[in-house]
Design an enzyme around this catalytic site. Structure first.
Site, PDB file in Angstrom:
ATOM      1  CB  SER A  69      18.560  18.876  30.831  1.00 40.30           C
ATOM      2  OG  SER A  69      18.891  20.217  30.986  1.00 40.30           O
TER       3      SER A  69
HETATM    4  N1  SAH Z   1      19.324  23.316  26.598  1.00 44.57           N
HETATM    5  C1  SAH Z   1      20.667  22.791  26.516  1.00 44.57           C
HETATM    6  C2  SAH Z   1      21.280  22.617  27.892  1.00 44.57           C
HETATM    7  C3  SAH Z   1      22.117  23.708  28.140  1.00 44.57           C
HETATM    8  S1  SAH Z   1      23.066  23.810  29.591  1.00 44.57           S
HETATM    9  C4  SAH Z   1      20.747  21.499  25.757  1.00 44.57           C
HETATM   10  O1  SAH Z   1      19.713  20.945  25.395  1.00 44.57           O
HETATM   11  O2  SAH Z   1      21.873  21.056  25.491  1.00 44.57           O
HETATM   12  C5  SAH Z   1      22.863  25.540  29.823  1.00 44.57           C
HETATM   13  C6  SAH Z   1      23.473  26.407  28.759  1.00 44.57           C
HETATM   14  O3  SAH Z   1      23.212  27.770  29.121  1.00 44.57           O
HETATM   15  C7  SAH Z   1      25.001  26.308  28.636  1.00 44.57           C
HETATM   16  O4  SAH Z   1      25.340  26.027  27.310  1.00 44.57           O
HETATM   17  C8  SAH Z   1      25.498  27.674  29.078  1.00 44.57           C
HETATM   18  O5  SAH Z   1      26.666  28.099  28.379  1.00 44.57           O
HETATM   19  C9  SAH Z   1      24.312  28.546  28.745  1.00 44.57           C
HETATM   20  N2  SAH Z   1      24.240  29.810  29.472  1.00 44.57           N
HETATM   21  C10 SAH Z   1      24.532  30.060  30.778  1.00 44.57           C
HETATM   22  N3  SAH Z   1      24.316  31.358  31.073  1.00 44.57           N
HETATM   23  C11 SAH Z   1      23.877  31.956  29.928  1.00 44.57           C
HETATM   24  C12 SAH Z   1      23.492  33.292  29.595  1.00 44.57           C
HETATM   25  N4  SAH Z   1      23.534  34.274  30.464  1.00 44.57           N
HETATM   26  N5  SAH Z   1      23.092  33.527  28.316  1.00 44.57           N
HETATM   27  C13 SAH Z   1      23.047  32.534  27.377  1.00 44.57           C
HETATM   28  N6  SAH Z   1      23.414  31.260  27.644  1.00 44.57           N
HETATM   29  C14 SAH Z   1      23.810  30.965  28.907  1.00 44.57           C
END
Ligand code: SAH
Length: 221
Positions: A69
Site C-alpha cells: 500500500s
Molecule cells: N500489508 C501488505 C499489503 C498486502 S496486499 C504489505 O504491507 O505489503 C494484500 C495481501 O493480502 C496480498 O499479499 C494478498 O495475497 C493477501 N490476501 C488476499 N486475500 C487473502 C486472504 N483471504 N487471506 C490471506 N491473505 C490474503
C-alpha cells in the site's frame, strides 16, 4: 576571483525524510510512528525493479500480482491503531511484503499475520527474521477463517478489499477491539471501527484508499 558556490549546490533530501515530510503534510501527526517509518527500509519490501520508487507516495508491486500500500494508507491505518487500540495482540490479514507487519511489530506486543500466497508468506517471514523481528507469528492460509484456536485479539487489520466481513475476523475481537478494513462502498476507502456492546460497531474514521481484493483459498506456487 572567489565566488560563493554554496547557494548553487543542490542538496538532495534523503528519500525517506521526504516521504515523512509528505506524510506530515497529508495529516499524519503521530511522531513516534513517523520516526519509525523513517527508519524502516521500505526499498527492501518492494520488487527490486521498483526499489528506486520505494519512498514515493504510490502503491508498488511486491510480486504475485500484489501491491504494497502507499505510505499514507499504511500510516493512517497504523495511526488509528495507535490512537484507539490496546497494543497487545493484533491480527493482520494479508501479510504481503511484510512492510505493514514490520510496523505493527514495533508497536504491538504480538502480531499474528496470515497470507494466502505461499511465496509472499515465505519471503516476508525470511525478510522480517533477517531484520531481527521476533514477535510475529506467520500463517500460510486463507485469512477469512481467522487465526487457529480463536485467540482473542485487541485489533484486526485487513489489508485487502472484501465485499463481506468474514465472521471469524469480527468474532475474535475482544470487546472494545478495533477493526481496520477496506470497504468498497460508496467509494473505495479504508475505515476504523470499534466493537461496542451488543455487537454494535462505532466508526472512528474513514479515508479514501485502494486495495487489491481479498481472495478465497490459498496459492501454493
Ligand atoms: N500489508 C501488505 C499489503 C498486502 S496486499 C504489505 O504491507 O505489503 C494484500 C495481501 O493480502 C496480498 O499479499 C494478498 O495475497 C493477501 N490476501 C488476499 N486475500 C487473502 C486472504 N483471504 N487471506 C490471506 N491473505 C490474503
Amino acid at each position: 576571483m572567489s565566488q560563493n558556490l554554496n547557494g548553487l549546490i543542490a542538496h538532495t533530501e534523503p528519500k525517506a525524510s521526504k516521504m515523512i515530510r509528505q506524510l506530515r503534510e497529508q495529516g499524519i501527526e503521530h511522531s513516534e510512528l513517523l520516526a519509525f517509518m523513517e527508519q524502516v527500509p521500505r526499498h527492501e519490501f518492494v520488487e527490486p525493479a521498483f526499489s528506486h520508487l520505494a519512498y514515493s507516495g504510490t502503491p508498488l508491486p511486491i510480486g504475485r500480482n500484489q501491491t504494497i500500500s502507499q505510505p499514507l494508507t499504511v500510516a493512517r491505518m497504523t495511526e488509528w491503531l495507535l490512537s484507539y487500540a490496546r497494543l497487545g495482540r493484533v491480527l493482520e490479514v494479508g501479510t504481503g511484503s511484510g512492510y505493514q507487519t514490520r510496523i505493527l511489530a514495533h508497536f504491538f506486543n504480538k502480531v499474528h499475520t496470515i497470507e494466502r500466497q505461499k511465496l509472499l508468506h515465505e519471503q516476508a517471514k525470511a525478510r522480517l527474521s533477517a531484520m531481527g523481528v521476533n514477535n510475529v507469528e506467520y500463517l500460510f492460509g486463507d485469512g477469512q477463517a481467522g487465526w487457529p484456536n480463536r485467540i482473542e485479539m485487541d485489533a484486526v487489520i485487513i489489508t485487502a478489499m472484501a465485499s463481506k466481513i468474514p465472521l471469524a475476523l469480527t468474532e475474535c475481537l475482544k470487546p472494545q477491539g478495533i477493526l481496520i478494513m477496506p470497504i468498497d462502498h460508496p467509494t473505495p476507502q479504508i475505515g476504523c471501527w470499534r466493537k461496542e456492546e451488543g455487537d454494535r460497531w462505532k466508526c472512528l474514521g474513514t479515508e479514501s484508499a485502494h486495495f487489491v481484493p481479498l481472495l478465497e483459498g490459498i496459492e501454493n506456487a
